[in-house]
Design a protein around this motif. Structure first.
Motif, PDB file in Angstrom:
ATOM      1  N   GLU A   1       8.605  -9.276   0.867  1.00 23.48           N
ATOM      2  CA  GLU A   1       8.734  -8.699   2.119  1.00 23.48           C
ATOM      3  C   GLU A   1      10.114  -8.551   2.715  1.00 23.48           C
ATOM      4  OE1 GLU A   1       5.632  -9.592   5.771  1.00 23.48           O
ATOM      5  OE2 GLU A   1       7.194 -11.221   5.394  1.00 23.48           O
TER       6      GLU A   1
ATOM      7  N   THR B   1      12.813  -8.389   5.039  1.00 20.95           N
ATOM      8  CA  THR B   1      12.800  -8.959   6.341  1.00 20.95           C
ATOM      9  C   THR B   1      14.282  -8.526   6.834  1.00 20.95           C
ATOM     10  OG1 THR B   1      11.311 -10.510   5.773  1.00 20.95           O
ATOM     11  CG2 THR B   1      12.672 -11.175   7.627  1.00 20.95           C
TER      12      THR B   1
ATOM     13  N   ASP C   1       9.276  -4.597   6.386  1.00 17.59           N
ATOM     14  CA  ASP C   1       8.047  -5.197   6.893  1.00 17.59           C
ATOM     15  C   ASP C   1       7.885  -5.995   7.867  1.00 17.59           C
ATOM     16  OD1 ASP C   1       7.157  -3.737   4.326  1.00 17.59           O
ATOM     17  OD2 ASP C   1       8.129  -5.424   3.368  1.00 17.59           O
ATOM     18  N   HIS C   2       9.139  -6.886   8.202  1.00 16.04           N
ATOM     19  CA  HIS C   2       9.172  -7.882   9.017  1.00 16.04           C
ATOM     20  C   HIS C   2      10.262  -8.186   9.868  1.00 16.04           C
ATOM     21  CE1 HIS C   2       7.630 -12.393   9.362  1.00 16.04           C
ATOM     22  NE2 HIS C   2       7.750 -11.898  10.510  1.00 16.04           N
TER      23      HIS C   2
ATOM     24  N   GLN D   1       5.866  -2.710  16.043  1.00 19.89           N
ATOM     25  CA  GLN D   1       4.407  -3.265  15.329  1.00 19.89           C
ATOM     26  C   GLN D   1       3.652  -2.047  15.290  1.00 19.89           C
ATOM     27  OE1 GLN D   1       3.365  -6.029  18.871  1.00 19.89           O
ATOM     28  NE2 GLN D   1       3.564  -7.849  17.365  1.00 19.89           N
TER      29      GLN D   1
ATOM     30  N   ARG E   1       5.862  -6.522  10.976  1.00 11.27           N
ATOM     31  CA  ARG E   1       5.294  -7.726  11.680  1.00 11.27           C
ATOM     32  C   ARG E   1       6.445  -8.266  12.287  1.00 11.27           C
ATOM     33  NH1 ARG E   1       2.821 -12.079   8.269  1.00 11.27           N
ATOM     34  NH2 ARG E   1       4.773 -12.095   7.132  1.00 11.27           N
TER      35      ARG E   1
ATOM     36  N   THR F   1       8.347 -11.631  14.153  1.00 10.86           N
ATOM     37  CA  THR F   1       8.039 -13.207  14.439  1.00 10.86           C
ATOM     38  C   THR F   1       9.221 -13.356  15.484  1.00 10.86           C
ATOM     39  OG1 THR F   1       7.270 -14.032  12.333  1.00 10.86           O
ATOM     40  CG2 THR F   1       8.768 -15.355  13.635  1.00 10.86           C
TER      41      THR F   1
ATOM     42  N   ASP G   1       3.605 -11.269  16.785  1.00 12.95           N
ATOM     43  CA  ASP G   1       2.661 -11.637  15.721  1.00 12.95           C
ATOM     44  C   ASP G   1       2.778 -12.985  15.286  1.00 12.95           C
ATOM     45  OD1 ASP G   1       1.624  -8.944  14.765  1.00 12.95           O
ATOM     46  OD2 ASP G   1       3.845  -8.808  14.323  1.00 12.95           O
ATOM     47  N   PHE G   2       3.996 -13.554  15.529  1.00  7.34           N
ATOM     48  CA  PHE G   2       4.033 -15.065  15.069  1.00  7.34           C
ATOM     49  C   PHE G   2       5.068 -15.606  15.979  1.00  7.34           C
ATOM     50  CE2 PHE G   2       3.004 -13.141  11.091  1.00  7.34           C
ATOM     51  CZ  PHE G   2       1.557 -13.703  10.770  1.00  7.34           C
TER      52      PHE G   2
END
Length: 201
Positions: free
Chosen positions: A7, A9, A113-114, A132, A137, A139, A160-161
């Motif tokens: 991922e 990030t 991606d994150h 999003q 994603r 966090t 998401d988290f």
């Protein structure tokens, strides 16, 4: 939560907010450990650190930390603070980095991606929603274990988290006496906290 090794990030660190969150939990962030922790788990594209600097002082107490981060893998985003006088007549400094962080996250959204946001500021809820929608994603890292909680409820709900900062202490924390930024006891720039009334408003 789960991180995936493939991922892409990026970290987005609201400096004053993260500092306040960690201090409210009784520890400080070891930024070398923080970078290693994420680098070992994901394809780390970028680690942004946002803070305002007091430029008219002969010596800025946060400058040693900023310089260390700049030489050790972080992308620094800074701007001058604005000075104001509070109700008691004390000089204080305020520097809002929300716009800079939002622009960087939006620009990078198509390449990651994150996104991992280190902040509890509820103003970022709409930003998280926007990235999003681009398939990223998100966090959020903050804490609900401080008094008052350092995260706005709407931000936690949108993410998401949610990563509880207290649970990361073992991997990214260090005792206050071991700080890299030993020269100051309080972050020189104002930050926001969120109590239950603000969260439910």
């Amino acid at each position: 939560m789960t991180f995936y090794s493939e991922e892409r990030t990026a970290l987005f660190i609201d400096g004053s907010n993260l500092y306040a969150s960690a201090r409210s939990l009784g520890f400080d962030i070891d930024y070398k450990k923080l970078l290693s922790e994420f680098s070992s788990q994901v394809r780390l594209v970028r680690a942004f650190y946002y803070t305002a600097l007091i430029e008219d002082q002969e010596y800025s107490p946060i400058r040693p930390l900023v310089d260390w981060l700049d030489y050790n893998g972080y992308t620094m985003v800074t701007k001058p603070t604005k000075e104001f006088t509070d109700a008691t007549g004390r000089r204080k400094y305020k520097g809002n980095m929300d716009i800079e962080l939002a622009i960087d996250m939006m620009e990078l959204a198509e390449h990651i991606d994150h996104a991992v946001l280190f902040s509890g500021d509820g103003d970022f809820r709409r930003l998280i929603e926007a990235v999003q929608k681009r398939g990223v994603r998100v966090t959020v890292v903050s804490t609900v274990k401080s008094q008052p909680p350092m995260i706005a409820d709407e931000l936690r709900r949108q993410a998401d988290f949610f990563l509880e900062l207290k649970n990361m202490e073992k991997n990214v924390g260090r005792a206050v006496s071991q700080r890299q930024d030993k020269d100051f006891d309080e972050y020189p720039v104002e930050y926001e906290t969120y109590d239950e009334a603000e969260q439910t408003a």
